[in-house]
Design a protein around this motif. Structure first.
Motif, short mmCIF file in Angstrom:
data_model
loop_
_atom_site.label_atom_id
_atom_site.label_comp_id
_atom_site.label_asym_id
_atom_site.label_seq_id
_atom_site.Cartn_x
_atom_site.Cartn_y
_atom_site.Cartn_z
N ASN A 141 0.87 -1.18 0.00
CA ASN A 141 0.00 0.00 0.00
C ASN A 141 0.90 1.23 0.00
OD1 ASN A 141 0.49 0.94 2.87
ND2 ASN A 141 -0.29 -1.13 3.25
N ASN A 144 0.50 3.91 2.06
CA ASN A 144 0.24 4.70 3.26
C ASN A 144 1.49 5.40 3.77
OD1 ASN A 144 -2.46 3.93 3.22
ND2 ASN A 144 -2.11 2.13 4.52
N VAL A 200 -11.52 3.17 -7.34
CA VAL A 200 -11.62 2.24 -6.19
C VAL A 200 -10.23 1.90 -5.66
CG1 VAL A 200 -12.27 -0.10 -5.48
CG2 VAL A 200 -13.82 1.26 -6.90
N VAL A 253 -8.63 4.93 -3.83
CA VAL A 253 -9.26 5.23 -2.53
C VAL A 253 -8.99 4.13 -1.51
CG1 VAL A 253 -11.47 5.58 -1.36
CG2 VAL A 253 -11.04 6.66 -3.58
N THR A 254 -9.10 2.86 -1.93
CA THR A 254 -9.02 1.75 -0.98
C THR A 254 -7.68 1.02 -0.99
OG1 THR A 254 -9.88 0.09 -2.55
CG2 THR A 254 -11.49 1.40 -1.30
N ALA A 294 -7.14 -1.55 -2.82
CA ALA A 294 -7.46 -2.97 -3.00
C ALA A 294 -6.72 -3.53 -4.22
CB ALA A 294 -8.96 -3.15 -3.17
#
Length: 462
Positions: A115, A117, A181, A184-185, A187
């Protein structure tokens, strides 16, 4: 070290720009290619010396060496074995692999991080990954379809079906939706759907484009490969990759626009007009083609005071450029004025004919732009068309029902005599019948173009 790296990247970028500038002239093109190559060499070496590209760890130079050996081997094979007739397909493949590389960079960065983050700009980085994957995937599969069409492994006609444009729009909107998607997520499944849909969209986007428009498609996909590389540069935060990608993308778009103007069509019409479908190429022409022997053609050329050669893809197939140069030199020695007229979209890739004639060392001053030769065409004694079709088709200026009506052409039909060198009586790559071949001032010389030109050379020497 960071200061040295940034300065080196600036130097490399400047060399890219100067190299591209020098490509604009035949006299400096080779030097420009070398200049850009030196810039890329600097960028690669400096990047390999930068430990930050691997999070402070040493790079695995063994794997890098293996990759360089494999890539160099493929490049050397292509340079040595691929004929000029196969160069358009090769360029299409290289464009595709550039797009695939950008797609893999985007995917690999996500696979490594899991990810974003921890990134300073997580949303921007995720969006850059989606963009690199989207453009790279479209470029890869679109270029593969272009390769299949150019190589004859797939029909050159446009493939159309009901609801095609709606399907393409749905796929694109869905792709953007899953891209949002993922941003934002984060995934992973959303990214894999984006990858699959981008690959599908590349296929759906190119199959409705006919073979006659492939030169434009190649330059457009070349631009896409540059944009994809620039996006990959944003993903891995590499400044020189961003600059190099932007340069390729911008130059490709400029070339695409120039070629569209040469056909009097918009890019939207090329991409979505389905030119070259079976319904748009069927036509009948009154009259018949009149054949001429090499011997009779010699007598006409012997008395000619002005001759213009108009090369097309047929010259590339026959590898006749050296024979053309020899015939041109003989005609000049005979007191004839010789020119070579090159249409911007002649051949199957941008600059195809220029490269062929440059390979044969045809004097650059003999190469003429379309507008320049059209102004004097009525005074030309003989125009020799070597495997060109649409770019000399009078239907573009005379037949409003023709799919190519309005396209600027080389007006060889206005010359006093026209010799059309052609293997047979079939239509050109776009599938359109050339009305030039049925005109009273046109004579067909059938057979291999190189053998025909060599035969004319022998007639002059005997």
């Amino acid at each position: 070290m960071e200061y040295f790296i940034n300065i080196s990247y600036i130097v490399a970028s400047a060399l890219f720009i100067f190299g591209i500038k020098m490509l604009g002239s035949a006299d400096t093109a080779r030097r420009g290619n070398l200049t850009s190559s030196i810039g890329m060499l600097i960028a690669v070496i400096v990047t390999l010396l930068n430990r930050d590209v691997n999070d402070g760890n040493s790079l695995s130079f063994g794997l890098i060496a293996v990759g360089l050996l494999i890539g160099s081997g493929i490049g050397m094979f292509a340079a040595k074995k691929v004929q000029m007739t196969g160069m358009p397909e090769l360029v299409a493949l290289f464009n595709g692999f550039g797009g695939l590389a950008s797609l893999l960079v985007g995917w690999a960065e996500f696979a490594k991080e899991g990810n974003f983050n921890n990134s300073e700009y997580p949303i921007f980085t995720a969006a850059a990954v989606v963009f690199a994957v989207l453009v790279g995937g479209i470029t890869f599969t679109g270029s593969l379809i272009a390769y299949l069409k150019l190589s004859g492994k797939m029909g050159g006609a446009a493939t159309v079906f009901p609801g095609q444009k709606l399907l393409n729009a749905v796929v694109f909107i869905t792709l953007l939706g899953f891209g949002v998607v993922f941003v934002v997520t984060g995934a992973s499944w959303a990214l894999y759907i984006v990858i699959a849909l981008s690959l599908l969209l590349g296929v759906l986007g190119v199959i409705p484009i006919g073979g006659g428009d492939m030169p434009v498609v190649i330059s457009f996909l070349n631009s896409f490969s540059g944009i994809a590389a620039s996006a990959a540069g944003f993903v891995i935060l590499n400044n020189v990759l961003i600059v190099a990608g932007c340069l390729v993308g911008a130059s490709g778009i400029i070339l695409t626009i120039i070629m569209c103007k040469a056909m009097n069509r918009t890019l939207v019409n090329v991409l979505f007009g389905s030119f070259g479908s079976s319904s748009s190429t069927s036509q009948e022409v009154d009259g018949e083609m009149k054949a001429l022997s090499v011997e009779d053609a010699f007598y006409v050329l012997e008395a000619a005071q002005s001759v213009i050669f108009v090369p097309g893809y047929g010259m590339a197939v026959a590898q006749a450029q050296h024979a053309v140069k020899e015939l041109a030199e003989i005609l000049e020695d005979n007191g004839c004025e010789v020119r070579h007229a090159i249409h911007p979209v002649a051949g199957r890739m941008p600059g195809h004919m220029n490269v062929l004639l440059a390979e044969a060392d045809v004097p650059y001053e003999q190469l003429c732009e379309m507008d320049d030769v059209n102004a004097i065409m009525e005074t030309v004694d003989v125009a020799i068309v070597i495997g060109a079709n649409d770019v000399v088709n009078p239907a573009a200026v005379e037949d409003e029902s023709s799919p190519i009506y309005g396209m600027p052409i080389i007006n060889v039909h206005q010359a006093k005599s026209v010799f059309a060198l052609k293997r047979g009586q079939g239509a050109g790559f776009s599938g359109l019948v050339n009305t030039l071949f049925f005109r009273e001032n046109t004579r067909m010389i059938y057979g291999d173009a190189k053998e025909t030109i060599t035969g004319l050379v022998s007639q002059f020497k005997d």
